[in-house]
Scaffold this motif. Structure first.
Motif, PDB file in Angstrom:
ATOM      1  N   LEU A  75       0.824  -1.207   0.000  1.00  0.00           N
ATOM      2  CA  LEU A  75       0.000   0.000   0.000  1.00  0.00           C
ATOM      3  C   LEU A  75       0.860   1.259   0.000  1.00  0.00           C
ATOM      4  CD1 LEU A  75      -2.805  -1.108   2.478  1.00  0.00           C
ATOM      5  CD2 LEU A  75      -2.941  -0.966  -0.028  1.00  0.00           C
ATOM      6  N   ASN A 108      -4.995  -2.975   7.895  1.00  0.00           N
ATOM      7  CA  ASN A 108      -4.417  -2.134   6.853  1.00  0.00           C
ATOM      8  C   ASN A 108      -5.415  -1.156   6.242  1.00  0.00           C
ATOM      9  OD1 ASN A 108      -1.448  -2.742   6.143  1.00  0.00           O
ATOM     10  ND2 ASN A 108      -2.333  -4.734   6.635  1.00  0.00           N
ATOM     11  N   GLY A 109      -6.499  -0.893   6.934  1.00  0.00           N
ATOM     12  CA  GLY A 109      -7.420   0.148   6.500  1.00  0.00           C
ATOM     13  C   GLY A 109      -8.491  -0.265   5.518  1.00  0.00           C
ATOM     14  N   PHE A 110      -8.664  -1.553   5.282  1.00  0.00           N
ATOM     15  CA  PHE A 110      -9.746  -2.022   4.424  1.00  0.00           C
ATOM     16  C   PHE A 110     -11.040  -2.015   5.228  1.00  0.00           C
ATOM     17  CE2 PHE A 110      -6.250  -3.361   1.919  1.00  0.00           C
ATOM     18  CZ  PHE A 110      -6.698  -3.642   0.640  1.00  0.00           C
ATOM     19  N   TYR A 137     -14.269  -6.463   0.917  1.00  0.00           N
ATOM     20  CA  TYR A 137     -13.584  -5.324   1.527  1.00  0.00           C
ATOM     21  C   TYR A 137     -13.166  -4.332   0.454  1.00  0.00           C
ATOM     22  CZ  TYR A 137     -13.029  -7.783   5.990  1.00  0.00           C
ATOM     23  OH  TYR A 137     -13.256  -8.410   7.177  1.00  0.00           O
ATOM     24  N   TRP A 181     -10.378  -0.804   0.077  1.00  0.00           N
ATOM     25  CA  TRP A 181      -9.409   0.157   0.589  1.00  0.00           C
ATOM     26  C   TRP A 181      -9.440   1.351  -0.350  1.00  0.00           C
ATOM     27  CZ3 TRP A 181      -5.134   2.241  -1.887  1.00  0.00           C
ATOM     28  CH2 TRP A 181      -4.211   2.916  -1.086  1.00  0.00           C
ATOM     29  N   GLN A 192      -6.030   5.639   4.689  1.00  0.00           N
ATOM     30  CA  GLN A 192      -5.222   4.682   5.419  1.00  0.00           C
ATOM     31  C   GLN A 192      -5.271   4.976   6.903  1.00  0.00           C
ATOM     32  OE1 GLN A 192      -4.381   6.447   2.714  1.00  0.00           O
ATOM     33  NE2 GLN A 192      -2.656   5.559   1.662  1.00  0.00           N
TER      34      GLN A 192
END
Length: 174
Positions: A112, A141-143, A166, A168, A173
């Motif tokens: 990412l 990881n922000g998903f 999911y 992202w 983030q």
């Protein structure tokens, strides 16, 4: 553990096939089998050549996850690039002896972070309802979960599961 991700190349064929064979039973506990033919050297090399061609065309990015001694720990991929919508799809797999060590989370974070020079703004991912570890990797990881779970139920290893989806979004983030 220090890890890195390296772009997949033709020179990785033998090591990658060995990794897939060594972890085949483990992977098939969570995803459908690729079938016996996939693991024959000729077929595997043809599939790898097609993936590398796809990568060369800018349609996908394939990476190997390695430790600092270049030992293969897993794979991580961005596939099905849609330049118009600025979206692609994520996939990854970690070798059985390397699970529960944070490797997937670290590899995804590295991937990412590398997206600063790309037009991709959204990455979609899916995992199964029984794959709690993968859900944690994505969320760490922000998903964000989207649409909840799929209505379609299927069976893996005599267990009924659904997909969880999911997304992202660049700039969101953690």
């Amino acid at each position: 553990m220090t890890i890195l991700i390296e772009g997949l190349s033709k020179r990785d064929a033998e090591d990658l096939l060995e990794f897939e064979l060594k972890n085949r039973i483990f992977f098939e506990e969570m995803v459908h089998s690729r079938g016996d033919e996939y693991f024959t050297p000729d077929v595997f090399n043809n599939i790898l050549a097609a993936l590398l061609d796809e990568q060369f065309q800018g349609l996908s990015q394939f990476y190997l996850i390695k430790d600092r001694t270049k030992n293969g720990l897993g794979r991580i991929n961005l596939v099905d690039f849609d330049e118009f919508r600025k979206v692609c799809h994520l996939g990854y797999r970690i070798g059985q002896v390397y699970t529960k060590k944070g490797i997937a989370s670290k590899a995804l974070a590295i991937l990412l972070e590398s997206l600063t020079d790309t037009t991709i703004e959204v990455i979609k991912a899916k995992t199964t309802t029984n794959n709690i570890a993968s859900q944690k990797v994505l969320e760490k990881n922000g998903f964000e979960k989207i649409v909840g779970t799929s209505d379609e139920q299927f069976e893996i290893n005599d267990q009924k599961v659904n997909f969880i989806f999911y997304k992202w979004t660049k700039g969101n983030q953690l």
